[in-house]
Design a protein around this motif. Structure first.
Motif, PDB file in Angstrom:
ATOM      1  N   UNK B 174       0.822  -1.205   0.000  1.00 29.97           N
ATOM      2  CA  UNK B 174       0.000   0.000   0.000  1.00 29.97           C
ATOM      3  C   UNK B 174       0.860   1.260   0.000  1.00 29.97           C
ATOM      4  N   UNK B 175       1.920   1.223   0.813  1.00 27.70           N
ATOM      5  CA  UNK B 175       2.798   2.393   0.887  1.00 27.70           C
ATOM      6  C   UNK B 175       3.418   2.684  -0.477  1.00 27.70           C
ATOM      7  N   UNK B 176       3.823   1.632  -1.190  1.00 25.90           N
ATOM      8  CA  UNK B 176       4.423   1.838  -2.505  1.00 25.90           C
ATOM      9  C   UNK B 176       3.366   2.362  -3.475  1.00 25.90           C
ATOM     10  N   UNK B 177       2.130   1.836  -3.356  1.00 27.84           N
ATOM     11  CA  UNK B 177       1.082   2.279  -4.279  1.00 27.84           C
ATOM     12  C   UNK B 177       0.813   3.776  -4.106  1.00 27.84           C
ATOM     13  N   UNK B 178       0.885   4.248  -2.853  1.00 26.21           N
ATOM     14  CA  UNK B 178       0.679   5.676  -2.599  1.00 26.21           C
ATOM     15  C   UNK B 178       1.851   6.479  -3.146  1.00 26.21           C
ATOM     16  N   UNK B 181       2.655   4.652  -7.803  1.00 26.19           N
ATOM     17  CA  UNK B 181       1.654   3.673  -8.238  1.00 26.19           C
ATOM     18  C   UNK B 181       2.015   2.977  -9.562  1.00 26.19           C
ATOM     19  N   UNK B 182       1.944   1.662  -9.552  1.00 25.15           N
ATOM     20  CA  UNK B 182       2.182   0.876 -10.764  1.00 25.15           C
ATOM     21  C   UNK B 182       0.967   0.032 -11.127  1.00 25.15           C
ATOM     22  N   UNK B 183       0.054  -0.153 -10.126  1.00 26.76           N
ATOM     23  CA  UNK B 183      -1.182  -0.879 -10.378  1.00 26.76           C
ATOM     24  C   UNK B 183      -2.271   0.141 -10.679  1.00 26.76           C
ATOM     25  N   UNK B 184      -3.244  -0.054 -11.512  1.00 21.79           N
ATOM     26  CA  UNK B 184      -3.358  -1.188 -12.424  1.00 21.79           C
ATOM     27  C   UNK B 184      -2.344  -1.090 -13.564  1.00 21.79           C
ATOM     28  N   UNK B 185      -2.084  -2.219 -14.178  1.00 17.40           N
ATOM     29  CA  UNK B 185      -1.074  -2.252 -15.231  1.00 17.40           C
ATOM     30  C   UNK B 185      -1.506  -1.377 -16.402  1.00 17.40           C
TER      31      UNK B 185
END
Lengths: 201, 187
Positions: B174-178, B181-185
């Motif tokens: 979650x921390x990386x997504x914030x 962000x790499x998701x969604x592809x």
């Protein structure tokens, strides 16, 4: 990171990588088909002979085999405790021979040779449009190139923690490590495309 | 596959390998040392998603197979694929795949923080624990002739450590997504 390849000029070194890999695959099928302890014992003895033709030094043999012997030993002890000595002996001889032969192939085949074989094996997949065979070598090269980079980033983040009087925890180290590393992806990708290495757009 | 995705997978493979170089740690209540490498497998799925995450894990296995001692404990070479525990290595591929697929399904950027973390945790447990152990235990049971029950019993000691890793993977994911962000592809 030192490879497990060992420079030399023995019969196994001179044998083509393809022959060695196919031979290893066939041997593994045969070893799982064999069940009698005598036949497996002969196979184990033959494997030791093959491995000994490499004429490795003791220190080198230790480096090649130690991590594997530990796993094999643990699983054999567990099998001995739960299924008796016959099963444990079969597992020991069968997997022991296979690991020894596999280690012999690894010790006598250079990384470049392996990459060539993998690229060749990936050709049918390229024809199906699943991947590009040449990408395999490129990706392997990138991984090997960036492991030391990631390790040094890890050390920097650890030191930054210690300098601030914080204890490095898995979470507080992993997040900056991942973000820092992946952020360089755009630059690296641009550099690869600028050099036309993948010959596309 | 775009060059960027290829590079992302390769960089993540390097992260997984680097995590294997860290010394294993002992937790008070788990009787076995745990290594950070399988945390890397869960993280690959959570951060990169199914396709790129699976390729990252495949790259680690290929680099190990061609003779670099990149697996935890300095293991490498073709011999690690002839070991009784090979099922866990093969399981990594499916673990990253399932973790990635579920992450893409369960988590999106409009959710609340807690929902995202829980989604990532479910994905990491389903892939990195359930699928991984199903592969590892089946292989161990068949190859050693132990049978499923005993093979399960022998692997049980490692499960608590892996559930803790799933928690770390969920929080880190979650921390990386914030942060990046790499998701969604996209590709």
């Amino acid at each position: 990171m030192k490879t497990l390849y060992h420079d030399g000029d023995t019969a196994l070194h001179r044998l083509s990588p393809r022959v060695k890999l196919i031979g290893l695959a066939v041997t593994s099928v045969v070893l799982f088909w064999l069940h009698s302890p005598v036949a497996l014992g002969i196979a184990a003895f033959a494997s030791i002979i093959v491995f000994s033709t490499l004429k490795l030094k003791w220190s080198e043999i230790r480096r090649q085999l130690r991590p594997l012997v530990v796993t094999l030993g643990l699983v054999c002890l567990f099998t001995l405790a739960f299924n008796g000595s016959a099963d444990a002996l079969t597992v020991f001889l069968r997997l022991g021979s296979l690991m020894l032969l596999a280690a012999a192939v690894t010790a006598t085949t250079g990384i470049g040779d392996f990459i060539d074989e993998i690229t060749l094996a990936a050709m049918p997949l390229e024809r199906l449009g699943i991947l590009r065979a040449a990408d395999v070598g490129l990706a392997i090269g990138l991984v090997i190139r960036f492991v030391p980079e990631v390790v040094s980033r890890y050390k920097t983040i650890r030191e930054a923690h210690l300098a601030r009087g914080l204890r490095p925890r898995p979470l507080t180290v992993a997040v900056p490590l991942i973000i820092l590393t992946l952020r360089s992806a755009d630059e690296i990708a641009a550099a690869i495309d600028a050099r036309g290495i993948r010959r596309q757009k | 596959m775009s060059t960027r995705d290829l590079v992302l997978s390769a960089l993540f493979a390097a992260i997984i390998i680097a995590l294997g170089l860290l010394p294993p740690i002992m937790l008070g209540f788990v009787p076995v040392p745990i290594t950070a490498q399988s945390l890397g497998v869960m993280l690959a799925g959570v951060v990169l998603g199914a396709r790129r995450g699976t390729i990252a894990v495949l790259l680690v296995l290929v680099v190990a197979a061609i003779g670099l001692p990149v697996l935890s404990g300095g293991r490498g070479g073709l011999a690690v694929f002839a070991a009784p525990t090979t099922g866990y290595l093969i399981g990594w591929v499916f673990a990253a795949l399932v973790t990635g697929l579920l992450s893409e399904k369960l988590v999106n950027r409009d959710q609340m923080a807690i929902a995202q973390t829980v989604g990532f945790f479910i994905a990491a447990v389903a892939g990195g624990v359930i699928v991984l152990y199903a592969c590892g235990i089946s292989y161990l049971a068949v190859v050693t002739g132990l049978g499923f029950q005993k093979a399960f019993f022998g692997s049980m000691a490692f499960i608590p450590g892996d559930v803790i890793k799933a928690v770390v993977a969920a929080l880190a994911g979650r921390a990386v997504m914030v942060g990046y962000p790499l998701l969604p592809q996209r590709a």
